[in-house]
Design an enzyme around this catalytic site. Structure first.
Site, PDB file in Angstrom:
ATOM      1  N   CYS A   1      -6.884  -4.156  20.117  1.00  0.00           N
ATOM      2  CA  CYS A   1      -5.758  -3.235  20.292  1.00  0.00           C
ATOM      3  C   CYS A   1      -6.014  -1.991  19.447  1.00  0.00           C
ATOM      4  O   CYS A   1      -6.812  -2.017  18.528  1.00  0.00           O
ATOM      5  CB  CYS A   1      -4.436  -3.933  19.953  1.00  0.00           C
ATOM      6  SG  CYS A   1      -3.763  -3.527  18.354  1.00  0.00           S
TER       7      CYS A   1
ATOM      8  N   CYS B   1      -2.384 -10.039  19.891  1.00  0.00           N
ATOM      9  CA  CYS B   1      -2.981  -9.397  18.709  1.00  0.00           C
ATOM     10  C   CYS B   1      -2.254  -9.922  17.475  1.00  0.00           C
ATOM     11  O   CYS B   1      -1.055  -9.674  17.311  1.00  0.00           O
ATOM     12  CB  CYS B   1      -2.864  -7.876  18.788  1.00  0.00           C
ATOM     13  SG  CYS B   1      -3.386  -7.111  17.230  1.00  0.00           S
TER      14      CYS B   1
ATOM     15  N   HIS C   1       0.828  -1.208   0.000  1.00  0.00           N
ATOM     16  CA  HIS C   1       0.000   0.000   0.000  1.00  0.00           C
ATOM     17  C   HIS C   1       0.859   1.253   0.000  1.00  0.00           C
ATOM     18  O   HIS C   1       2.091   1.196  -0.055  1.00  0.00           O
ATOM     19  CB  HIS C   1      -1.037  -0.036   1.120  1.00  0.00           C
ATOM     20  CG  HIS C   1      -0.465  -0.137   2.493  1.00  0.00           C
ATOM     21  ND1 HIS C   1       0.231   0.880   3.080  1.00  0.00           N
ATOM     22  CD2 HIS C   1      -0.487  -1.158   3.390  1.00  0.00           C
ATOM     23  CE1 HIS C   1       0.603   0.514   4.285  1.00  0.00           C
ATOM     24  NE2 HIS C   1       0.199  -0.737   4.494  1.00  0.00           N
TER      25      HIS C   1
ATOM     26  N   LYS D   1     -10.002   0.029   4.162  1.00  0.00           N
ATOM     27  CA  LYS D   1     -10.843  -0.344   3.019  1.00  0.00           C
ATOM     28  C   LYS D   1     -12.297  -0.007   3.299  1.00  0.00           C
ATOM     29  O   LYS D   1     -13.020   0.456   2.427  1.00  0.00           O
ATOM     30  CB  LYS D   1     -10.689  -1.838   2.742  1.00  0.00           C
ATOM     31  CG  LYS D   1      -9.368  -2.153   2.076  1.00  0.00           C
ATOM     32  CD  LYS D   1      -9.442  -3.442   1.269  1.00  0.00           C
ATOM     33  CE  LYS D   1      -8.094  -3.753   0.667  1.00  0.00           C
ATOM     34  NZ  LYS D   1      -7.412  -4.867   1.319  1.00  0.00           N
TER      35      LYS D   1
ATOM     36  N   LYS E   1      -7.574   7.148   9.714  1.00  0.00           N
ATOM     37  CA  LYS E   1      -6.674   6.094   9.260  1.00  0.00           C
ATOM     38  C   LYS E   1      -7.225   5.513   7.953  1.00  0.00           C
ATOM     39  O   LYS E   1      -8.436   5.358   7.809  1.00  0.00           O
ATOM     40  CB  LYS E   1      -6.642   5.002  10.336  1.00  0.00           C
ATOM     41  CG  LYS E   1      -5.522   4.021  10.138  1.00  0.00           C
ATOM     42  CD  LYS E   1      -5.484   3.002  11.249  1.00  0.00           C
ATOM     43  CE  LYS E   1      -4.695   1.809  10.742  1.00  0.00           C
ATOM     44  NZ  LYS E   1      -3.655   1.329  11.445  1.00  0.00           N
TER      45      LYS E   1
ATOM     46  N   CYS F   1      -0.615  -7.124  15.222  1.00  0.00           N
ATOM     47  CA  CYS F   1       0.713  -6.647  15.636  1.00  0.00           C
ATOM     48  C   CYS F   1       1.692  -7.804  15.767  1.00  0.00           C
ATOM     49  O   CYS F   1       2.890  -7.571  15.881  1.00  0.00           O
ATOM     50  CB  CYS F   1       0.649  -5.955  16.999  1.00  0.00           C
ATOM     51  SG  CYS F   1      -0.395  -4.511  17.047  1.00  0.00           S
TER      52      CYS F   1
ATOM     53  N   HIS G   1      -5.418  -2.337  15.667  1.00  0.00           N
ATOM     54  CA  HIS G   1      -6.228  -3.310  14.919  1.00  0.00           C
ATOM     55  C   HIS G   1      -7.600  -3.487  15.543  1.00  0.00           C
ATOM     56  O   HIS G   1      -7.913  -4.543  16.110  1.00  0.00           O
ATOM     57  CB  HIS G   1      -5.481  -4.660  14.832  1.00  0.00           C
ATOM     58  CG  HIS G   1      -4.178  -4.547  14.122  1.00  0.00           C
ATOM     59  ND1 HIS G   1      -2.979  -4.390  14.788  1.00  0.00           N
ATOM     60  CD2 HIS G   1      -3.896  -4.508  12.795  1.00  0.00           C
ATOM     61  CE1 HIS G   1      -2.006  -4.276  13.896  1.00  0.00           C
ATOM     62  NE2 HIS G   1      -2.534  -4.346  12.688  1.00  0.00           N
TER      63      HIS G   1
ATOM     64  N   HIS H   1       3.878   1.651   2.351  1.00  0.00           N
ATOM     65  CA  HIS H   1       5.060   0.877   1.962  1.00  0.00           C
ATOM     66  C   HIS H   1       5.814   1.606   0.849  1.00  0.00           C
ATOM     67  O   HIS H   1       7.045   1.702   0.866  1.00  0.00           O
ATOM     68  CB  HIS H   1       4.660  -0.520   1.475  1.00  0.00           C
ATOM     69  CG  HIS H   1       3.915  -1.324   2.501  1.00  0.00           C
ATOM     70  ND1 HIS H   1       2.865  -2.139   2.188  1.00  0.00           N
ATOM     71  CD2 HIS H   1       4.076  -1.425   3.844  1.00  0.00           C
ATOM     72  CE1 HIS H   1       2.410  -2.726   3.295  1.00  0.00           C
ATOM     73  NE2 HIS H   1       3.131  -2.296   4.310  1.00  0.00           N
TER      74      HIS H   1
END
Ligand code: ME8
Length: 510
Positions: free
Chosen positions: A143, A125, A17, A299, A296, A128, A146, A20
């Protein structure tokens, strides 16, 4: 001095994405800048292929894990290739070079008596790939990073590395080196983390629960924890422990997002100290790109920006430019397809592209396509020249990610000033009369030389576009092999080549 620039190695549980693409482009900008200054640089990037979430992604697609890893890591590599990233190493943790390396290191720590086994109970999690403290979870057991996953309670026996014995040494290292972590805000955050006693790091996972990983060399019931495995790539890439790694390692700078500050600023230094290795030279930390309104990217919110789609529409250099110009190291920055398009039109096409196109076409029309000579300079000429030179001088030394936005901005300001200069001096009118023609020549020369320097400065950010922009400009080589921002390098009387359109109107295929 050698420079070893690393990006994180990215999880392959989904396609690459924007984030990255960003970190890897930043690393490439730093490497290109180093290259023209004569600093030998090794750039590593790659994929983190072990752990539970990669395994889950493979099984969700019904693929054999290794086949899945091959397909996904090829997507990352293809994206970085499209972005013109000159990586020297593309690390993959499933590779035959890396796996024995991890086993070797785990074995070494075991032999030194630094690992212990104990039963641990905690909320895990999978996003993570970490055990979480209850205080890190919300009431429903999610968390912060996530919120879509429940961090279930797990009780199991594992291997641990004690971190606490290294805490004071890491803290002292950071405290003695104001430059070890940049920007300052993350240095403060890390020092705060290191002010409290630290829990042992769980460095194994039972192979029965997480089969995708490196087997423990002395206990095949366990695989190595994905983070422990992944961090080691920074040494694997240098052929550690063969002696050649040392010179590169001394120049190691890890470029990372703020989400992985603790793993790089606490766990990795502890692992290195446990191994008896020196700490890296620096951590270069950046904040995150978020969707518009500070949300954030996700999708479900429909605000994810697909780097490949942006490249399809506007080209790789447009995305590289937006990254360079609009990121902030110490605070999150908003990004969306609409913002990228707006920047493309307002900054790239209307300012940079326009200056290039009008100057070249005018020189072809008025001066038969030759660089006109430069006569006596007026204060207006001197002012625009020093503005361009000052902007370019920001690229005279190695860059750090923090410098990139302001330096890019300074060059864009110089472009605006050049555009204003050309508009107000109107060399096309001056060129028409015999009386003013030589003044028209000087203005055109000054503007063309400024244009040259602008694109030279921007080369690390937009390498392909800068090359296309510079191709028609007849330049003399500078006095030194090392690039230096310098005025007056155009060849008087030499012919200009044909200009190509640098930033086509949106909607046209690039
Ligand atoms: O953490 N804005 O992998 P990962 C800017 N495998 N950068 C972003 C970003 C955003 N919104 N989202 C991600 C891992 N990044 C581990 C690393 S290293 C030994 C192991 C970038 O796929 C940023 O560099 O979750 C961040 O730190 C990294 O991607 C996380 O990638």
């Amino acid at each position: 001095m050698q420079s070893y620039l690393t990006t994180p190695i990215y999880y392959v549980n989904g396609p690459p994405h924007l984030g990255h693409a960003f970190t890897t482009v930043v690393a490439d900008i730093l490497k290109r800048q180093n290259a023209r200054l004569g600093v030998a640089t090794l750039l590593s990037t790659g994929c983190d292929e072990h752990g539970q979430k990669n395994a889950q992604a493979a099984s969700a697609m019904g693929l054999d894990p290794q086949r899945y890893l091959d397909l996904r890591s090829a997507e990352f590599r293809a994206l970085f290739d499209r972005l013109n990233v000159g990586y020297d190493v593309f690390a993959r943790t499933s590779s035959a070079v890396h796996v024995p390396q991890v086993q070797h290191i785990v074995g070494r720590l075991h032999e030194r008596g630094l690992l212990h086994r104990k039963t641990y109970e905690g909320h895990y999690c999978a996003g993570c790939e970490q055990f979480k403290k209850t205080s890190d979870l919300d009431q429903a057991g999610h968390c912060r990073e996530h919120p879509n996953l429940v961090a279930g309670l797990i009780r199991e026996e594992n291997y641990f590395l004690a971190i606490e014995p290294f805490r004071q040494a890491i803290r002292a290292h950071i405290a003695a080196r104001p430059d070890f972590i940049r920007p300052l805000t993350f240095r403060m955050e890390l020092l705060r983390l290191l002010a409290e006693p630290l829990e042992d790091l769980c460095i194994s996972r039972p192979a029965a629960r997480v089969p995708l990983g490196v087997r423990f060399p002395f206990d095949p019931d366990y695989v190595v924890y994905v983070w422990f495995d992944a961090l080691i790539n920074y040494l694997t890439n240098l052929g550690w422990p063969a002696p050649g790694y040392r010179a590169w390692w001394a120049g190691a700078e890890h470029i990372i997002g703020k989400d992985i500050l603790k793993t790089h600023g606490v766990y990795w230094p502890a692992m290195l100290l446990a191994l008896g290795e020196p700490l890296p030279k620096r951590l270069l930390v950046h904040s995150h790109w978020v969707g518009e309104g500070g949300l954030k990217m996700s999708k479900s919110l429909g605000n994810v920006v697909d780097p490949n789609a942006v490249i399809d529409e506007l080209g790789a250099d447009a995305l590289r430019y937006v990254f360079a110009r609009h990121m902030r190291a110490d605070a999150d920055s908003a990004i969306s397809v609409a913002l990228i398009r707006q920047c493309y039109v307002a900054e790239l096409a209307n300012k940079l592209g326009n200056l290039h196109a009008r100057l070249l076409s005018f020189t072809h029309a008025a001066f038969a396509g030759r660089v006109p000579p430069k006569g006596a300079l007026s204060p207006v000429d001197e002012a625009v020249r020093s503005c361009v030179l000052a902007a370019a001088q920001r690229f005279a030394a190695s860059l750090s990610p923090e410098d990139i936005p302001a330096s890019t901005r300074a060059v864009l300001d110089a472009v605006e000033q050049l555009n204003r200069y050309v508009t107000s001096e109107a060399p096309w009118s001056l060129a028409k009369s015999r009386l003013t023609r030589s003044r028209g020549e000087t203005v055109t020369h000054v503007a063309l030389d400024g244009l040259r320097l602008v694109f030279e400065a921007l080369w690390p950010i937009m390498p392909a576009t800068a090359q296309r922009a510079l191709a028609p400009l007849p330049r003399r080589a500078g006095p030194s092999e090392v690039w230096q921002p310098q005025l007056d390098l155009l060849e008087d009387g030499a012919s200009l080549g044909e200009a190509s359109i640098l930033f086509p109107r949106m909607g046209r295929t690039l």
